[in-house]
Design a protein around this motif. Structure first.
Motif, PDB file in Angstrom:
ATOM      1  N   ASP A  68       0.843  -1.186   0.000  1.00  0.00           N
ATOM      2  CA  ASP A  68       0.000   0.000   0.000  1.00  0.00           C
ATOM      3  C   ASP A  68       0.886   1.246   0.000  1.00  0.00           C
ATOM      4  O   ASP A  68       1.695   1.445   0.904  1.00  0.00           O
ATOM      5  CB  ASP A  68      -0.921   0.005   1.210  1.00  0.00           C
ATOM      6  CG  ASP A  68      -1.911   1.148   1.135  1.00  0.00           C
ATOM      7  OD1 ASP A  68      -2.854   1.062   0.336  1.00  0.00           O
ATOM      8  OD2 ASP A  68      -1.730   2.143   1.870  1.00  0.00           O
ATOM      9  N   ASN A  69       0.700   2.092  -1.015  1.00  0.00           N
ATOM     10  CA  ASN A  69       1.569   3.245  -1.210  1.00  0.00           C
ATOM     11  C   ASN A  69       0.864   4.557  -0.851  1.00  0.00           C
ATOM     12  O   ASN A  69       1.052   5.567  -1.520  1.00  0.00           O
ATOM     13  CB  ASN A  69       2.069   3.276  -2.653  1.00  0.00           C
ATOM     14  CG  ASN A  69       3.319   4.096  -2.868  1.00  0.00           C
ATOM     15  OD1 ASN A  69       3.567   4.570  -3.966  1.00  0.00           O
ATOM     16  ND2 ASN A  69       4.143   4.287  -1.841  1.00  0.00           N
ATOM     17  N   GLY A  70       0.037   4.485   0.202  1.00  0.00           N
ATOM     18  CA  GLY A  70      -0.664   5.684   0.654  1.00  0.00           C
ATOM     19  C   GLY A  70      -2.100   5.768   0.183  1.00  0.00           C
ATOM     20  O   GLY A  70      -2.635   6.873   0.009  1.00  0.00           O
TER      21      GLY A  70
ATOM     22  N   ARG B  26      -7.335  -2.610   3.665  1.00  0.00           N
ATOM     23  CA  ARG B  26      -8.348  -3.440   4.328  1.00  0.00           C
ATOM     24  C   ARG B  26      -8.931  -4.469   3.364  1.00  0.00           C
ATOM     25  O   ARG B  26      -9.152  -5.628   3.747  1.00  0.00           O
ATOM     26  CB  ARG B  26      -9.470  -2.557   4.886  1.00  0.00           C
ATOM     27  CG  ARG B  26      -9.041  -1.669   6.044  1.00  0.00           C
ATOM     28  CD  ARG B  26     -10.250  -1.048   6.731  1.00  0.00           C
ATOM     29  NE  ARG B  26     -11.066  -0.250   5.804  1.00  0.00           N
ATOM     30  CZ  ARG B  26     -10.838   1.031   5.548  1.00  0.00           C
ATOM     31  NH1 ARG B  26      -9.817   1.661   6.121  1.00  0.00           N
ATOM     32  NH2 ARG B  26     -11.623   1.691   4.718  1.00  0.00           N
ATOM     33  N   VAL B  27      -9.169  -4.060   2.141  1.00  0.00           N
ATOM     34  CA  VAL B  27      -9.692  -4.985   1.131  1.00  0.00           C
ATOM     35  C   VAL B  27      -8.693  -6.112   0.876  1.00  0.00           C
ATOM     36  O   VAL B  27      -9.054  -7.285   0.809  1.00  0.00           O
ATOM     37  CB  VAL B  27     -10.008  -4.236  -0.179  1.00  0.00           C
ATOM     38  CG1 VAL B  27     -10.355  -5.222  -1.297  1.00  0.00           C
ATOM     39  CG2 VAL B  27     -11.152  -3.256   0.027  1.00  0.00           C
ATOM     40  N   ALA B  28      -7.422  -5.746   0.748  1.00  0.00           N
ATOM     41  CA  ALA B  28      -6.386  -6.747   0.494  1.00  0.00           C
ATOM     42  C   ALA B  28      -6.293  -7.748   1.647  1.00  0.00           C
ATOM     43  O   ALA B  28      -6.211  -8.964   1.417  1.00  0.00           O
ATOM     44  CB  ALA B  28      -5.040  -6.065   0.280  1.00  0.00           C
ATOM     45  N   GLU B  29      -6.320  -7.253   2.861  1.00  0.00           N
ATOM     46  CA  GLU B  29      -6.256  -8.145   4.023  1.00  0.00           C
ATOM     47  C   GLU B  29      -7.475  -9.064   4.079  1.00  0.00           C
ATOM     48  O   GLU B  29      -7.363 -10.252   4.401  1.00  0.00           O
ATOM     49  CB  GLU B  29      -6.153  -7.324   5.305  1.00  0.00           C
ATOM     50  CG  GLU B  29      -4.794  -6.644   5.480  1.00  0.00           C
ATOM     51  CD  GLU B  29      -4.753  -5.717   6.684  1.00  0.00           C
ATOM     52  OE1 GLU B  29      -5.857  -5.394   7.222  1.00  0.00           O
ATOM     53  OE2 GLU B  29      -3.649  -5.311   7.080  1.00  0.00           O
ATOM     54  N   ALA B  30      -8.644  -8.521   3.755  1.00  0.00           N
ATOM     55  CA  ALA B  30      -9.869  -9.315   3.789  1.00  0.00           C
ATOM     56  C   ALA B  30      -9.853 -10.435   2.758  1.00  0.00           C
ATOM     57  O   ALA B  30     -10.554 -11.442   2.913  1.00  0.00           O
ATOM     58  CB  ALA B  30     -11.087  -8.418   3.547  1.00  0.00           C
ATOM     59  N   HIS B  31      -9.047 -10.256   1.712  1.00  0.00           N
ATOM     60  CA  HIS B  31      -8.949 -11.280   0.668  1.00  0.00           C
ATOM     61  C   HIS B  31      -7.689 -12.123   0.807  1.00  0.00           C
ATOM     62  O   HIS B  31      -7.266 -12.784  -0.143  1.00  0.00           O
ATOM     63  CB  HIS B  31      -9.024 -10.630  -0.712  1.00  0.00           C
ATOM     64  CG  HIS B  31     -10.412 -10.188  -1.085  1.00  0.00           C
ATOM     65  ND1 HIS B  31     -10.962  -9.029  -0.605  1.00  0.00           N
ATOM     66  CD2 HIS B  31     -11.367 -10.770  -1.868  1.00  0.00           C
ATOM     67  CE1 HIS B  31     -12.198  -8.903  -1.095  1.00  0.00           C
ATOM     68  NE2 HIS B  31     -12.463  -9.941  -1.843  1.00  0.00           N
ATOM     69  N   GLY B  32      -7.086 -12.095   2.000  1.00  0.00           N
ATOM     70  CA  GLY B  32      -6.003 -13.012   2.307  1.00  0.00           C
ATOM     71  C   GLY B  32      -4.615 -12.603   1.888  1.00  0.00           C
ATOM     72  O   GLY B  32      -3.675 -13.400   1.987  1.00  0.00           O
ATOM     73  N   ALA B  33      -4.435 -11.380   1.428  1.00  0.00           N
ATOM     74  CA  ALA B  33      -3.111 -10.936   1.000  1.00  0.00           C
ATOM     75  C   ALA B  33      -2.266 -10.499   2.192  1.00  0.00           C
ATOM     76  O   ALA B  33      -2.786 -10.042   3.215  1.00  0.00           O
ATOM     77  CB  ALA B  33      -3.225  -9.778   0.009  1.00  0.00           C
ATOM     78  N   THR B  34      -0.964 -10.639   2.046  1.00  0.00           N
ATOM     79  CA  THR B  34      -0.029 -10.014   2.981  1.00  0.00           C
ATOM     80  C   THR B  34       0.071  -8.545   2.603  1.00  0.00           C
ATOM     81  O   THR B  34       0.281  -8.228   1.429  1.00  0.00           O
ATOM     82  CB  THR B  34       1.355 -10.674   2.893  1.00  0.00           C
ATOM     83  OG1 THR B  34       1.255 -12.047   3.279  1.00  0.00           O
ATOM     84  CG2 THR B  34       2.357  -9.966   3.784  1.00  0.00           C
ATOM     85  N   VAL B  35      -0.104  -7.655   3.559  1.00  0.00           N
ATOM     86  CA  VAL B  35      -0.088  -6.215   3.269  1.00  0.00           C
ATOM     87  C   VAL B  35       1.099  -5.562   3.981  1.00  0.00           C
ATOM     88  O   VAL B  35       1.298  -5.761   5.181  1.00  0.00           O
ATOM     89  CB  VAL B  35      -1.403  -5.542   3.714  1.00  0.00           C
ATOM     90  CG1 VAL B  35      -1.335  -4.028   3.486  1.00  0.00           C
ATOM     91  CG2 VAL B  35      -2.590  -6.139   2.964  1.00  0.00           C
ATOM     92  N   VAL B  36       1.875  -4.825   3.224  1.00  0.00           N
ATOM     93  CA  VAL B  36       2.941  -4.010   3.799  1.00  0.00           C
ATOM     94  C   VAL B  36       2.707  -2.578   3.346  1.00  0.00           C
ATOM     95  O   VAL B  36       2.044  -2.326   2.339  1.00  0.00           O
ATOM     96  CB  VAL B  36       4.345  -4.495   3.375  1.00  0.00           C
ATOM     97  CG1 VAL B  36       4.629  -5.878   3.927  1.00  0.00           C
ATOM     98  CG2 VAL B  36       4.483  -4.507   1.855  1.00  0.00           C
ATOM     99  N   HIS B  37       3.245  -1.637   4.092  1.00  0.00           N
ATOM    100  CA  HIS B  37       2.996  -0.224   3.804  1.00  0.00           C
ATOM    101  C   HIS B  37       4.302   0.478   3.438  1.00  0.00           C
ATOM    102  O   HIS B  37       5.332   0.281   4.084  1.00  0.00           O
ATOM    103  CB  HIS B  37       2.352   0.459   5.014  1.00  0.00           C
ATOM    104  CG  HIS B  37       1.008  -0.097   5.364  1.00  0.00           C
ATOM    105  ND1 HIS B  37      -0.161   0.389   4.828  1.00  0.00           N
ATOM    106  CD2 HIS B  37       0.655  -1.133   6.186  1.00  0.00           C
ATOM    107  CE1 HIS B  37      -1.180  -0.303   5.318  1.00  0.00           C
ATOM    108  NE2 HIS B  37      -0.715  -1.222   6.133  1.00  0.00           N
ATOM    109  N   GLU B  38       4.234   1.288   2.390  1.00  0.00           N
ATOM    110  CA  GLU B  38       5.357   2.118   1.981  1.00  0.00           C
ATOM    111  C   GLU B  38       4.850   3.555   1.883  1.00  0.00           C
ATOM    112  O   GLU B  38       4.172   3.911   0.906  1.00  0.00           O
ATOM    113  CB  GLU B  38       5.922   1.652   0.642  1.00  0.00           C
ATOM    114  CG  GLU B  38       7.022   2.550   0.073  1.00  0.00           C
ATOM    115  CD  GLU B  38       8.085   2.911   1.100  1.00  0.00           C
ATOM    116  OE1 GLU B  38       8.070   4.061   1.603  1.00  0.00           O
ATOM    117  OE2 GLU B  38       8.907   2.034   1.426  1.00  0.00           O
TER     118      GLU B  38
ATOM    119  N   ALA C  76       9.478   2.697  -5.204  1.00  0.00           N
ATOM    120  CA  ALA C  76       9.534   2.536  -3.752  1.00  0.00           C
ATOM    121  C   ALA C  76       8.618   1.408  -3.313  1.00  0.00           C
ATOM    122  O   ALA C  76       8.988   0.568  -2.479  1.00  0.00           O
ATOM    123  CB  ALA C  76       9.145   3.839  -3.064  1.00  0.00           C
ATOM    124  N   ALA C  77       7.408   1.361  -3.872  1.00  0.00           N
ATOM    125  CA  ALA C  77       6.466   0.298  -3.524  1.00  0.00           C
ATOM    126  C   ALA C  77       6.977  -1.060  -3.982  1.00  0.00           C
ATOM    127  O   ALA C  77       6.905  -2.047  -3.235  1.00  0.00           O
ATOM    128  CB  ALA C  77       5.100   0.594  -4.142  1.00  0.00           C
TER     129      ALA C  77
END
Length: 224
Positions: A32-34, A41-53, A60-61
């Motif tokens: 997630d790039n901002g 939240r959508v990504a997490e709800a669909h089982g993805a690993t989420v990291v923030h940049e 950068a992402a």
């Protein structure tokens, strides 16, 4: 297991389709790039690993996703539903089989996309991509017709290349550094679908020109 890095900026509408079509054995890492639309939240709800940049920038992402990956093979692809995750094996399997070191998806326009609509590949963006690919073939001898965003390579080898660009030049720098290191750079055809929403880059002439300027800077810094 193969890790799939998906740089993401406000792609909440596209992410469900993308993540639901992720092949078995491919782990999505959404960077997630901002986003302000709840993409994380959508990504997490669909089982993805989420990291923030928090630093804005396509490179950068991508690089944050690369650093979060742990699999031997890593793939990259856009999160906007313009590419079908089910076709990831087309670029990953040649790397797994030892038939290529960096494999890019050469985009071939198809219709319809998810939901039967969306935005296609604008002429100005297609032309800019074609010119860059021509310069790679002519100036560097790299046999590419498309600087496609779906791609696969070995993770540790990519980290070792030390990519420095953190803007839109990142995909081009990856190709140039890989070729300079003696990698076998090849491509396979993948479908290019009308994306969900308008691209932040190719959706406008201004965005395309900004991306081209970043890539020209990368080209200039990698001249023999």
């Amino acid at each position: 297991m193969i890790d799939v890095v998906l740089p993401c900026l406000d792609e909440a509408a596209a992410l469900p389709w993308v993540l639901e079509r992720m092949p078995y054995g491919y782990r999505p890492i959404v960077v997630d790039n901002g986003s302000t639309d709840g993409s994380a939240r959508v990504a997490e709800a669909h089982g993805a690993t989420v990291v923030h940049e928090p630093r804005r920038g396509f490179g950068a992402a991508c690089h944050t996703g690369l650093m979060a990956a742990t699999a031997r093979i890593v793939c990259f692809m856009d999160a906007d539903a313009s590419l079908d995750p089910r076709q990831l094996p087309r670029v990953a399997e040649p790397v797994l089989a030892g038939d290529g070191d960096l494999v890019l998806g050469r985009r071939v326009e198809r219709r319809p996309g998810p939901g039967g609509g969306g935005h296609g590949w604008p002429a100005h963006a297609r032309a800019g991509n074609a010119v860059l690919a021509w310069r790679l073939r002519r100036g560097a001898g790299i046999p590419l017709r498309d600087l496609g965003p779906m791609r696969a390579c070995r993770r540790e080898a990519l980290v070792a290349l030390g990519l420095a660009d953190r803007r839109f030049g990142y995909p081009l720098e990856m190709v140039l550094r890989a070729a300079a290191a003696g990698w076998r750079v090849t491509e396979r055809e993948v479908d290019y679908l009308p994306r969900a929403g308008r691209s932040k880059v190719t959706g406008t002439v201004r965005g395309t020109l900004r991306a081209i300027a970043d890539m020209r800077a990368v080209l200039a810094s990698h001249r023999p």
